[in-house]
Scaffold this motif. Structure first.
Motif, PDB file in Angstrom:
ATOM      1  N   GLU A 268      -3.683   6.936   7.172  1.00  0.00           N
ATOM      2  CA  GLU A 268      -3.230   6.486   5.855  1.00  0.00           C
ATOM      3  C   GLU A 268      -3.204   4.959   5.772  1.00  0.00           C
ATOM      4  O   GLU A 268      -3.469   4.381   4.721  1.00  0.00           O
ATOM      5  CB  GLU A 268      -1.843   7.065   5.545  1.00  0.00           C
ATOM      6  CG  GLU A 268      -1.779   8.591   5.613  1.00  0.00           C
ATOM      7  CD  GLU A 268      -2.896   9.263   4.817  1.00  0.00           C
ATOM      8  OE1 GLU A 268      -3.306   8.723   3.762  1.00  0.00           O
ATOM      9  OE2 GLU A 268      -3.365  10.339   5.257  1.00  0.00           O
ATOM     10  N   LEU A 269      -2.889   4.333   6.901  1.00  0.00           N
ATOM     11  CA  LEU A 269      -2.881   2.867   6.915  1.00  0.00           C
ATOM     12  C   LEU A 269      -4.279   2.336   6.597  1.00  0.00           C
ATOM     13  O   LEU A 269      -4.442   1.382   5.832  1.00  0.00           O
ATOM     14  CB  LEU A 269      -2.401   2.372   8.284  1.00  0.00           C
ATOM     15  CG  LEU A 269      -2.018   0.887   8.351  1.00  0.00           C
ATOM     16  CD1 LEU A 269      -0.940   0.553   7.334  1.00  0.00           C
ATOM     17  CD2 LEU A 269      -1.553   0.506   9.749  1.00  0.00           C
ATOM     18  N   ASP A 270      -5.300   2.965   7.160  1.00  0.00           N
ATOM     19  CA  ASP A 270      -6.667   2.528   6.873  1.00  0.00           C
ATOM     20  C   ASP A 270      -7.043   2.789   5.416  1.00  0.00           C
ATOM     21  O   ASP A 270      -7.757   1.998   4.792  1.00  0.00           O
ATOM     22  CB  ASP A 270      -7.658   3.207   7.823  1.00  0.00           C
ATOM     23  CG  ASP A 270      -7.758   2.468   9.149  1.00  0.00           C
ATOM     24  OD1 ASP A 270      -7.100   1.413   9.275  1.00  0.00           O
ATOM     25  OD2 ASP A 270      -8.485   2.933  10.046  1.00  0.00           O
ATOM     26  N   MET A 271      -6.573   3.916   4.871  1.00  0.00           N
ATOM     27  CA  MET A 271      -6.787   4.180   3.444  1.00  0.00           C
ATOM     28  C   MET A 271      -6.213   3.030   2.629  1.00  0.00           C
ATOM     29  O   MET A 271      -6.832   2.521   1.703  1.00  0.00           O
ATOM     30  CB  MET A 271      -6.065   5.464   3.023  1.00  0.00           C
ATOM     31  CG  MET A 271      -6.796   6.717   3.405  1.00  0.00           C
ATOM     32  SD  MET A 271      -8.434   6.734   2.673  1.00  0.00           S
ATOM     33  CE  MET A 271      -8.460   8.382   2.062  1.00  0.00           C
ATOM     34  N   LEU A 272      -4.986   2.646   2.991  1.00  0.00           N
ATOM     35  CA  LEU A 272      -4.286   1.607   2.250  1.00  0.00           C
ATOM     36  C   LEU A 272      -4.989   0.252   2.397  1.00  0.00           C
ATOM     37  O   LEU A 272      -5.339  -0.400   1.412  1.00  0.00           O
ATOM     38  CB  LEU A 272      -2.847   1.509   2.773  1.00  0.00           C
ATOM     39  CG  LEU A 272      -1.974   0.454   2.104  1.00  0.00           C
ATOM     40  CD1 LEU A 272      -1.613   0.883   0.686  1.00  0.00           C
ATOM     41  CD2 LEU A 272      -0.710   0.193   2.909  1.00  0.00           C
ATOM     42  N   LEU A 273      -5.197  -0.170   3.644  1.00  0.00           N
ATOM     43  CA  LEU A 273      -5.731  -1.513   3.892  1.00  0.00           C
ATOM     44  C   LEU A 273      -7.141  -1.674   3.326  1.00  0.00           C
ATOM     45  O   LEU A 273      -7.496  -2.737   2.823  1.00  0.00           O
ATOM     46  CB  LEU A 273      -5.731  -1.825   5.394  1.00  0.00           C
ATOM     47  CG  LEU A 273      -4.351  -1.891   6.063  1.00  0.00           C
ATOM     48  CD1 LEU A 273      -4.490  -2.358   7.508  1.00  0.00           C
ATOM     49  CD2 LEU A 273      -3.411  -2.824   5.309  1.00  0.00           C
ATOM     50  N   SER A 274      -7.939  -0.601   3.379  1.00  0.00           N
ATOM     51  CA  SER A 274      -9.319  -0.715   2.889  1.00  0.00           C
ATOM     52  C   SER A 274      -9.352  -0.946   1.377  1.00  0.00           C
ATOM     53  O   SER A 274     -10.347  -1.413   0.836  1.00  0.00           O
ATOM     54  CB  SER A 274     -10.120   0.535   3.256  1.00  0.00           C
ATOM     55  OG  SER A 274      -9.554   1.682   2.644  1.00  0.00           O
ATOM     56  N   SER A 275      -8.232  -0.641   0.709  1.00  0.00           N
ATOM     57  CA  SER A 275      -8.218  -0.843  -0.746  1.00  0.00           C
ATOM     58  C   SER A 275      -8.222  -2.329  -1.102  1.00  0.00           C
ATOM     59  O   SER A 275      -8.680  -2.715  -2.173  1.00  0.00           O
ATOM     60  CB  SER A 275      -7.013  -0.146  -1.370  1.00  0.00           C
ATOM     61  OG  SER A 275      -5.820  -0.799  -0.975  1.00  0.00           O
ATOM     62  N   GLY A 276      -7.714  -3.169  -0.212  1.00  0.00           N
ATOM     63  CA  GLY A 276      -7.702  -4.618  -0.492  1.00  0.00           C
ATOM     64  C   GLY A 276      -9.097  -5.144  -0.787  1.00  0.00           C
ATOM     65  O   GLY A 276      -9.327  -5.874  -1.745  1.00  0.00           O
ATOM     66  N   GLU A 277     -10.057  -4.746   0.031  1.00  0.00           N
ATOM     67  CA  GLU A 277     -11.435  -5.219  -0.126  1.00  0.00           C
ATOM     68  C   GLU A 277     -12.119  -4.571  -1.335  1.00  0.00           C
ATOM     69  O   GLU A 277     -13.063  -5.132  -1.892  1.00  0.00           O
ATOM     70  CB  GLU A 277     -12.218  -4.956   1.162  1.00  0.00           C
ATOM     71  CG  GLU A 277     -12.161  -6.066   2.217  1.00  0.00           C
ATOM     72  CD  GLU A 277     -10.828  -6.207   2.945  1.00  0.00           C
ATOM     73  OE1 GLU A 277      -9.947  -5.338   2.769  1.00  0.00           O
ATOM     74  OE2 GLU A 277     -10.667  -7.206   3.675  1.00  0.00           O
ATOM     75  N   ARG A 278     -11.649  -3.393  -1.724  1.00  0.00           N
ATOM     76  CA  ARG A 278     -12.243  -2.761  -2.914  1.00  0.00           C
ATOM     77  C   ARG A 278     -11.893  -3.547  -4.167  1.00  0.00           C
ATOM     78  O   ARG A 278     -12.679  -3.611  -5.120  1.00  0.00           O
ATOM     79  CB  ARG A 278     -11.733  -1.328  -3.063  1.00  0.00           C
ATOM     80  CG  ARG A 278     -12.354  -0.395  -2.059  1.00  0.00           C
ATOM     81  CD  ARG A 278     -11.848   1.004  -2.240  1.00  0.00           C
ATOM     82  NE  ARG A 278     -12.460   1.655  -3.386  1.00  0.00           N
ATOM     83  CZ  ARG A 278     -12.794   2.942  -3.406  1.00  0.00           C
ATOM     84  NH1 ARG A 278     -12.585   3.695  -2.353  1.00  0.00           N
ATOM     85  NH2 ARG A 278     -13.336   3.471  -4.465  1.00  0.00           N
TER      86      ARG A 278
END
Ligand code: ASP
Ligand code: MG
Length: 426
Positions: A65-75
Protein backbone atom coordinates in the motif's frame (compact mmCIF):
# COMPACT_ATOMS: atom_id res chain seq x y z
CA UNK A 1 18.14 14.90 -34.58
CA UNK A 2 18.74 13.06 -31.36
CA UNK A 3 16.71 11.17 -28.79
CA UNK A 4 17.13 12.94 -25.47
CA UNK A 5 15.94 11.64 -22.11
CA UNK A 6 15.49 14.37 -19.50
CA UNK A 7 14.91 13.87 -15.79
CA UNK A 8 13.48 16.62 -13.61
CA UNK A 9 13.80 16.33 -9.83
CA UNK A 10 11.17 17.32 -7.30
CA UNK A 11 12.61 20.80 -6.72
CA UNK A 12 12.35 21.50 -10.48
CA UNK A 13 8.58 20.86 -10.49
CA UNK A 14 7.72 22.12 -7.01
CA UNK A 15 4.76 24.30 -8.10
CA UNK A 16 2.70 25.35 -11.14
CA UNK A 17 5.19 28.07 -12.05
CA UNK A 18 8.14 25.66 -12.10
CA UNK A 19 6.16 23.04 -14.00
CA UNK A 20 5.55 25.65 -16.72
CA UNK A 21 9.24 26.52 -16.74
CA UNK A 22 10.15 22.86 -17.16
CA UNK A 23 7.50 22.46 -19.89
CA UNK A 24 9.09 25.33 -21.78
CA UNK A 25 12.49 23.73 -21.51
CA UNK A 26 11.12 20.45 -22.86
CA UNK A 27 9.33 22.24 -25.71
CA UNK A 28 12.54 24.11 -26.58
CA UNK A 29 14.35 20.78 -26.89
CA UNK A 30 11.56 19.48 -29.12
CA UNK A 31 11.69 22.65 -31.22
CA UNK A 32 15.40 22.07 -31.74
CA UNK A 33 14.29 18.92 -33.58
CA UNK A 34 14.90 16.25 -30.96
CA UNK A 35 12.70 13.43 -29.71
CA UNK A 36 12.16 13.93 -25.99
CA UNK A 37 11.36 11.44 -23.24
CA UNK A 38 11.00 12.89 -19.75
CA UNK A 39 11.18 11.15 -16.37
CA UNK A 40 9.70 13.31 -13.67
CA UNK A 41 9.83 13.20 -9.84
CA UNK A 42 6.99 14.08 -7.49
CA UNK A 43 6.43 17.79 -6.85
CA UNK A 44 8.69 19.28 -4.17
CA UNK A 45 8.44 17.36 -0.89
CA UNK A 46 5.38 15.34 -1.93
CA UNK A 47 7.03 11.98 -1.27
CA UNK A 48 8.02 13.01 2.26
CA UNK A 49 4.54 14.34 2.93
CA UNK A 50 2.94 11.13 1.73
CA UNK A 51 5.32 9.13 3.92
CA UNK A 52 4.40 11.25 6.95
CA UNK A 53 0.74 10.72 6.21
CA UNK A 54 1.23 6.96 5.96
CA UNK A 55 3.01 6.91 9.30
CA UNK A 56 0.14 8.81 10.86
CA UNK A 57 -2.40 6.16 9.94
CA UNK A 58 -0.17 3.14 10.57
CA UNK A 59 3.07 2.73 12.54
CA UNK A 60 4.36 0.25 9.97
CA UNK A 61 2.50 0.85 6.70
CA UNK A 62 1.95 -2.25 4.55
CA UNK A 63 4.68 -2.16 1.88
CA UNK A 64 2.29 -2.85 -1.01
CA UNK A 65 0.00 0.00 0.00
CA UNK A 66 2.91 2.32 0.68
CA UNK A 67 4.07 1.86 -2.91
CA UNK A 68 0.53 2.52 -4.14
CA UNK A 69 0.56 5.74 -2.16
CA UNK A 70 4.07 6.97 -2.99
CA UNK A 71 3.76 6.21 -6.71
CA UNK A 72 0.83 8.63 -6.85
CA UNK A 73 3.20 11.57 -6.28
CA UNK A 74 4.80 11.10 -9.69
CA UNK A 75 1.43 10.61 -11.36
CA UNK A 76 0.46 14.11 -10.31
CA UNK A 77 3.57 15.76 -11.71
CA UNK A 78 3.56 13.76 -14.97
CA UNK A 79 -0.04 14.68 -15.79
CA UNK A 80 0.44 18.36 -14.93
CA UNK A 81 3.59 18.49 -17.02
CA UNK A 82 1.82 16.92 -20.01
CA UNK A 83 -1.02 19.45 -19.65
CA UNK A 84 1.41 22.36 -19.51
CA UNK A 85 3.11 21.11 -22.70
CA UNK A 86 -0.28 20.73 -24.45
CA UNK A 87 -1.16 24.29 -23.66
CA UNK A 88 2.05 25.36 -25.42
CA UNK A 89 0.72 23.71 -28.55
CA UNK A 90 2.74 20.49 -28.41
CA UNK A 91 1.60 16.91 -28.22
CA UNK A 92 2.58 15.21 -24.96
CA UNK A 93 1.51 11.93 -23.38
CA UNK A 94 2.12 10.83 -19.81
CA UNK A 95 2.66 7.22 -18.71
CA UNK A 96 2.90 5.54 -15.33
CA UNK A 97 5.87 3.29 -14.69
CA UNK A 98 3.91 0.19 -15.56
CA UNK A 99 2.49 1.72 -18.76
CA UNK A 100 6.05 2.63 -19.70
CA UNK A 101 7.14 -1.01 -19.30
CA UNK A 102 9.30 -0.48 -16.25
CA UNK A 103 9.42 -4.10 -15.03
CA UNK A 104 10.93 -4.66 -11.58
CA UNK A 105 11.40 -7.40 -9.01
CA UNK A 106 8.81 -7.57 -6.24
CA UNK A 107 10.78 -5.79 -3.48
CA UNK A 108 8.40 -3.03 -2.38
CA UNK A 109 10.16 0.21 -1.54
CA UNK A 110 13.48 -0.89 -3.05
CA UNK A 111 12.57 -2.62 -6.30
CA UNK A 112 15.21 -3.29 -8.92
CA UNK A 113 14.54 -2.86 -12.60
CA UNK A 114 14.77 -6.23 -14.35
CA UNK A 115 13.46 -5.30 -17.80
CA UNK A 116 12.23 -2.27 -19.71
CA UNK A 117 9.68 -2.78 -22.50
CA UNK A 118 8.89 0.72 -23.73
CA UNK A 119 6.47 -0.31 -26.50
CA UNK A 120 3.96 2.43 -25.79
CA UNK A 121 6.69 5.05 -25.50
CA UNK A 122 8.03 4.09 -28.94
CA UNK A 123 4.53 4.36 -30.41
CA UNK A 124 4.02 7.78 -28.87
CA UNK A 125 7.41 8.96 -30.13
CA UNK A 126 6.64 7.63 -33.62
CA UNK A 127 3.45 9.66 -33.56
CA UNK A 128 5.46 12.75 -32.78
CA UNK A 129 4.51 13.11 -29.12
CA UNK A 130 6.71 14.18 -26.25
CA UNK A 131 6.74 11.34 -23.74
CA UNK A 132 6.44 11.95 -19.99
CA UNK A 133 7.08 9.03 -17.63
CA UNK A 134 6.42 8.90 -13.90
CA UNK A 135 9.79 8.35 -12.22
CA UNK A 136 10.57 6.12 -9.25
CA UNK A 137 8.05 3.36 -10.00
CA UNK A 138 7.57 0.08 -11.78
CA UNK A 139 5.50 -3.04 -11.99
CA UNK A 140 6.14 -6.64 -10.96
CA UNK A 141 4.92 -9.31 -13.36
CA UNK A 142 4.42 -12.05 -10.75
CA UNK A 143 2.52 -10.08 -8.12
CA UNK A 144 1.04 -7.69 -10.71
CA UNK A 145 1.61 -4.92 -8.19
CA UNK A 146 3.07 -1.43 -8.38
CA UNK A 147 6.56 -1.08 -6.92
CA UNK A 148 8.83 1.86 -6.13
CA UNK A 149 12.58 1.97 -6.64
CA UNK A 150 13.70 3.60 -3.39
CA UNK A 151 14.27 7.25 -2.56
CA UNK A 152 15.75 9.22 -5.42
CA UNK A 153 14.67 6.48 -7.81
CA UNK A 154 13.67 8.82 -10.63
CA UNK A 155 17.32 9.15 -11.65
CA UNK A 156 17.33 5.39 -12.22
CA UNK A 157 14.07 5.57 -14.18
CA UNK A 158 15.63 8.13 -16.52
CA UNK A 159 18.81 6.16 -17.05
CA UNK A 160 16.89 2.91 -17.62
CA UNK A 161 14.69 4.64 -20.21
CA UNK A 162 17.76 6.07 -21.92
CA UNK A 163 19.30 2.58 -22.08
CA UNK A 164 16.14 0.88 -23.35
CA UNK A 165 15.46 3.54 -26.00
CA UNK A 166 19.13 3.84 -26.94
CA UNK A 167 19.02 7.59 -26.28
CA UNK A 168 21.91 9.84 -27.20
CA UNK A 169 22.10 11.39 -23.77
CA UNK A 170 20.33 11.28 -20.40
CA UNK A 171 20.10 14.81 -19.00
CA UNK A 172 19.52 14.88 -15.25
CA UNK A 173 18.15 18.27 -14.19
CA UNK A 174 18.24 19.38 -10.56
CA UNK A 175 18.76 22.63 -8.67
CA UNK A 176 22.56 22.50 -8.83
CA UNK A 177 24.69 23.31 -11.87
CA UNK A 178 26.42 19.96 -12.22
CA UNK A 179 29.01 17.87 -10.40
CA UNK A 180 31.46 19.88 -8.33
CA UNK A 181 34.91 19.09 -6.98
CA UNK A 182 33.22 19.22 -3.54
CA UNK A 183 29.94 20.28 -1.96
CA UNK A 184 29.94 24.08 -2.50
CA UNK A 185 28.08 24.54 0.77
CA UNK A 186 31.05 23.05 2.61
CA UNK A 187 33.80 24.30 0.30
CA UNK A 188 32.85 27.62 -1.33
CA UNK A 189 35.81 27.42 -3.76
CA UNK A 190 34.55 24.15 -5.24
CA UNK A 191 34.48 24.17 -9.05
CA UNK A 192 32.05 22.65 -11.49
CA UNK A 193 33.64 19.75 -13.36
CA UNK A 194 33.40 19.60 -17.15
CA UNK A 195 33.27 15.80 -16.92
CA UNK A 196 33.97 12.97 -14.54
CA UNK A 197 34.37 9.23 -15.05
CA UNK A 198 31.52 7.08 -13.83
CA UNK A 199 33.85 5.12 -11.55
CA UNK A 200 34.93 8.35 -9.83
CA UNK A 201 31.32 9.47 -9.62
CA UNK A 202 30.39 6.17 -7.96
CA UNK A 203 33.13 6.56 -5.33
CA UNK A 204 32.08 10.16 -4.62
CA UNK A 205 28.41 9.19 -4.35
CA UNK A 206 29.24 6.24 -2.08
CA UNK A 207 31.18 8.57 0.17
CA UNK A 208 28.72 11.37 0.71
CA UNK A 209 28.22 13.27 -2.58
CA UNK A 210 24.50 13.61 -3.15
CA UNK A 211 24.12 15.01 -6.65
CA UNK A 212 23.46 11.71 -8.41
CA UNK A 213 22.14 8.46 -7.06
CA UNK A 214 24.54 5.53 -6.97
CA UNK A 215 22.13 3.10 -8.56
CA UNK A 216 21.51 5.40 -11.50
CA UNK A 217 25.24 5.83 -12.10
CA UNK A 218 25.77 2.07 -11.81
CA UNK A 219 22.98 1.42 -14.29
CA UNK A 220 24.43 3.98 -16.69
CA UNK A 221 27.87 2.44 -16.38
CA UNK A 222 26.59 -1.04 -17.08
CA UNK A 223 24.45 -0.01 -20.05
CA UNK A 224 26.71 2.63 -21.59
CA UNK A 225 24.40 5.60 -20.97
CA UNK A 226 25.93 9.08 -21.20
CA UNK A 227 24.70 11.25 -18.29
CA UNK A 228 24.68 15.03 -18.40
CA UNK A 229 23.98 16.49 -14.93
CA UNK A 230 22.74 20.08 -15.20
CA UNK A 231 20.55 22.75 -13.66
CA UNK A 232 16.91 23.53 -14.36
CA UNK A 233 17.49 27.06 -13.20
CA UNK A 234 20.21 28.09 -15.61
CA UNK A 235 21.01 27.45 -19.24
CA UNK A 236 24.68 26.75 -18.56
CA UNK A 237 26.12 23.37 -19.47
CA UNK A 238 26.59 20.91 -16.63
CA UNK A 239 28.88 17.93 -16.12
CA UNK A 240 29.15 14.81 -18.28
CA UNK A 241 29.51 11.48 -16.49
CA UNK A 242 31.51 9.27 -18.81
CA UNK A 243 31.45 5.49 -18.77
CA UNK A 244 34.36 3.36 -19.84
CA UNK A 245 35.59 4.24 -23.32
CA UNK A 246 33.02 7.02 -23.69
CA UNK A 247 34.12 10.21 -25.40
CA UNK A 248 33.46 13.60 -23.86
CA UNK A 249 31.04 15.20 -26.36
CA UNK A 250 32.51 18.63 -25.64
CA UNK A 251 36.07 17.65 -26.40
CA UNK A 252 37.41 18.41 -29.85
CA UNK A 253 38.12 15.39 -32.07
CA UNK A 254 41.46 13.87 -31.23
CA UNK A 255 42.10 16.07 -28.20
CA UNK A 256 43.84 14.04 -25.52
CA UNK A 257 43.80 16.09 -22.36
CA UNK A 258 45.74 15.06 -19.28
CA UNK A 259 43.21 14.25 -16.58
CA UNK A 260 43.65 15.74 -13.11
CA UNK A 261 44.84 13.21 -10.52
CA UNK A 262 42.09 14.05 -8.05
CA UNK A 263 38.52 14.59 -9.27
CA UNK A 264 36.94 15.65 -6.02
CA UNK A 265 36.62 15.67 -2.27
CA UNK A 266 33.56 14.22 -0.55
CA UNK A 267 32.36 14.89 2.98
CA UNK A 268 30.05 12.62 4.93
CA UNK A 269 28.45 13.45 8.27
CA UNK A 270 26.09 10.49 8.19
CA UNK A 271 28.28 7.83 9.83
CA UNK A 272 28.74 6.77 13.44
CA UNK A 273 31.65 4.88 14.96
CA UNK A 274 31.25 1.83 17.18
CA UNK A 275 34.17 0.46 19.15
CA UNK A 276 34.08 -3.06 20.52
CA UNK A 277 36.67 -2.81 23.28
CA UNK A 278 38.62 -5.59 24.95
CA UNK A 279 37.99 -8.31 22.39
CA UNK A 280 39.95 -11.54 23.07
CA UNK A 281 42.80 -11.58 20.53
CA UNK A 282 42.13 -15.06 19.14
CA UNK A 283 41.12 -16.24 15.66
CA UNK A 284 37.43 -15.98 14.79
CA UNK A 285 36.44 -12.97 16.91
CA UNK A 286 36.20 -10.51 14.00
CA UNK A 287 34.07 -13.04 12.16
CA UNK A 288 31.72 -13.35 15.15
CA UNK A 289 31.43 -9.59 15.59
CA UNK A 290 30.72 -8.76 11.98
CA UNK A 291 28.27 -11.62 11.63
CA UNK A 292 26.28 -10.13 14.49
CA UNK A 293 26.50 -6.66 12.97
CA UNK A 294 25.45 -7.93 9.54
CA UNK A 295 22.48 -9.76 11.03
CA UNK A 296 21.31 -6.48 12.59
CA UNK A 297 21.12 -5.13 9.03
CA UNK A 298 23.82 -2.50 9.56
CA UNK A 299 25.98 -1.60 6.62
CA UNK A 300 29.63 -1.52 7.74
CA UNK A 301 31.93 0.94 6.03
CA UNK A 302 35.36 1.38 7.62
CA UNK A 303 37.04 -1.06 10.02
CA UNK A 304 40.11 -0.68 12.21
CA UNK A 305 41.63 -3.20 14.60
CA UNK A 306 44.33 -2.17 17.03
CA UNK A 307 47.41 -4.26 17.77
CA UNK A 308 47.01 -6.01 21.08
CA UNK A 309 49.68 -5.95 23.74
CA UNK A 310 47.60 -7.52 26.47
CA UNK A 311 45.89 -10.40 24.68
CA UNK A 312 42.90 -8.17 24.03
CA UNK A 313 42.21 -5.80 21.16
CA UNK A 314 39.77 -3.01 20.18
CA UNK A 315 37.83 -3.24 16.94
CA UNK A 316 36.27 -0.01 15.63
CA UNK A 317 33.99 0.31 12.63
CA UNK A 318 31.63 2.84 11.10
CA UNK A 319 28.00 2.38 10.08
CA UNK A 320 25.27 4.83 8.96
CA UNK A 321 23.98 6.68 12.05
CA UNK A 322 20.56 5.15 11.50
CA UNK A 323 22.01 1.62 11.75
CA UNK A 324 24.07 2.24 14.90
CA UNK A 325 21.39 1.58 17.53
CA UNK A 326 20.47 -1.78 16.00
CA UNK A 327 24.11 -2.87 15.74
CA UNK A 328 24.81 -1.87 19.36
CA UNK A 329 21.78 -3.73 20.62
CA UNK A 330 22.71 -6.86 18.68
CA UNK A 331 26.30 -6.76 19.96
CA UNK A 332 25.26 -6.10 23.56
CA UNK A 333 23.03 -9.16 23.37
CA UNK A 334 26.02 -11.38 22.56
CA UNK A 335 28.60 -9.79 24.86
CA UNK A 336 29.30 -12.91 26.95
CA UNK A 337 29.46 -15.21 23.91
CA UNK A 338 31.96 -12.95 22.12
CA UNK A 339 33.74 -12.08 25.35
CA UNK A 340 34.46 -8.39 24.74
CA UNK A 341 34.64 -5.89 27.61
CA UNK A 342 32.51 -2.95 26.51
CA UNK A 343 30.95 -1.00 23.62
CA UNK A 344 31.57 2.65 22.78
CA UNK A 345 29.27 4.61 20.48
CA UNK A 346 30.47 7.85 18.87
CA UNK A 347 28.26 9.77 16.43
CA UNK A 348 30.33 12.96 16.36
CA UNK A 349 32.58 11.79 13.53
CA UNK A 350 32.98 12.98 9.96
CA UNK A 351 34.43 11.21 6.94
CA UNK A 352 36.58 12.93 4.36
CA UNK A 353 37.32 11.19 1.06
CA UNK A 354 39.56 12.13 -1.82
CA UNK A 355 38.69 10.46 -5.13
CA UNK A 356 40.65 10.31 -8.36
CA UNK A 357 41.37 7.72 -11.01
CA UNK A 358 44.86 9.26 -11.31
CA UNK A 359 45.79 7.63 -7.99
CA UNK A 360 46.37 4.40 -9.89
CA UNK A 361 49.31 5.83 -11.75
CA UNK A 362 50.62 8.59 -9.49
CA UNK A 363 52.49 8.19 -6.24
CA UNK A 364 52.40 10.58 -3.31
CA UNK A 365 48.68 11.28 -3.51
CA UNK A 366 48.03 10.17 0.06
CA UNK A 367 51.05 12.07 1.36
CA UNK A 368 49.44 15.32 0.18
CA UNK A 369 46.34 14.50 2.20
CA UNK A 370 48.21 13.61 5.38
CA UNK A 371 50.48 16.66 5.12
CA UNK A 372 47.52 18.99 4.66
CA UNK A 373 45.74 17.53 7.68
CA UNK A 374 48.88 17.65 9.77
CA UNK A 375 49.51 21.31 8.83
CA UNK A 376 45.94 22.04 9.91
CA UNK A 377 46.52 20.27 13.24
CA UNK A 378 43.70 17.83 12.46
CA UNK A 379 43.75 14.40 14.05
CA UNK A 380 42.99 11.27 11.99
CA UNK A 381 41.05 8.47 13.70
CA UNK A 382 40.66 5.92 10.92
CA UNK A 383 42.02 5.49 7.39
CA UNK A 384 40.83 3.36 4.50
CA UNK A 385 41.65 3.27 0.83
CA UNK A 386 40.46 1.82 -2.44
CA UNK A 387 42.27 1.89 -5.75
CA UNK A 388 41.00 5.39 -6.50
CA UNK A 389 40.04 6.72 -3.06
CA UNK A 390 41.55 7.64 0.31
CA UNK A 391 39.15 8.19 3.22
CA UNK A 392 39.82 9.37 6.75
CA UNK A 393 37.54 9.60 9.77
CA UNK A 394 37.95 12.80 11.81
CA UNK A 395 36.08 14.66 14.53
CA UNK A 396 32.86 15.92 12.93
CA UNK A 397 33.67 19.46 14.05
CA UNK A 398 36.91 19.34 12.08
CA UNK A 399 35.43 18.01 8.85
CA UNK A 400 34.53 21.24 7.03
CA UNK A 401 37.86 22.88 7.84
CA UNK A 402 39.76 19.72 6.91
CA UNK A 403 37.90 19.46 3.61
CA UNK A 404 38.76 23.06 2.69
CA UNK A 405 42.44 22.53 3.52
CA UNK A 406 42.62 19.33 1.52
CA UNK A 407 40.72 20.83 -1.45
CA UNK A 408 43.33 23.60 -1.58
CA UNK A 409 46.23 21.18 -1.19
CA UNK A 410 45.15 19.23 -4.29
CA UNK A 411 44.89 22.43 -6.31
CA UNK A 412 41.13 22.11 -6.75
CA UNK A 413 40.15 25.63 -5.61
CA UNK A 414 38.39 27.82 -8.16
CA UNK A 415 39.16 31.49 -8.75
CA UNK A 416 36.01 32.60 -6.97
CA UNK A 417 33.23 31.17 -4.86
CA UNK A 418 30.75 28.84 -6.57
CA UNK A 419 27.23 30.11 -7.10
CA UNK A 420 24.85 28.24 -4.84
CA UNK A 421 21.15 28.32 -5.69
CA UNK A 422 20.44 27.03 -2.19
CA UNK A 423 19.86 23.72 -3.91
CA UNK A 424 20.01 20.22 -2.59
CA UNK A 425 20.79 18.55 -5.88
CA UNK A 426 17.31 17.08 -6.14
N1 ASP B 1 9.93 11.23 -5.41
C1 ASP B 1 10.89 10.23 -5.04
C2 ASP B 1 11.69 10.70 -3.87
O1 ASP B 1 11.53 11.83 -3.41
C3 ASP B 1 11.76 9.85 -6.18
C4 ASP B 1 12.69 10.93 -6.67
O2 ASP B 1 12.55 12.10 -6.32
O3 ASP B 1 13.60 10.61 -7.45
O4 ASP B 1 12.52 9.98 -3.38
MG1 MG C 1 11.68 13.79 -4.52
Amino acid sequence: MALIVQKYGGSSVANAESIKRVAKRIVDTRRAGHDVVVAVSAMGDTTDELLDLANEVAPIPAPRELDMLLSSGERISMALLAMAIHSMGFEARSFTGSQAGMITDSQHGAARIVDVTPVRLREALDEGAIVIVAGFQGFNRDTRDITTLGRGGSDTTAVALAAALDADVCEIYSDVDGIFTADPRVIPRAQKLDHISSEEMLELAANGAKVLYIRAVEYARRHGVLIHARSTFSSSEGTYVLGEGMKNPREAEGADMEEPIVAGVATDFSQAKITVAGVPDVPGKAAEIFKIVAKSGANVDMIVQNVSATGRTDISFTVPKADAAGALKALAGEQTEVGFQNLVHDDQIGKLSVVGAGMRTHSGVSAVLFEALSAGGINIEMISTSEIRISVVLRGDDLAEAARTVHTAYGLDGESDATIHAGTGR
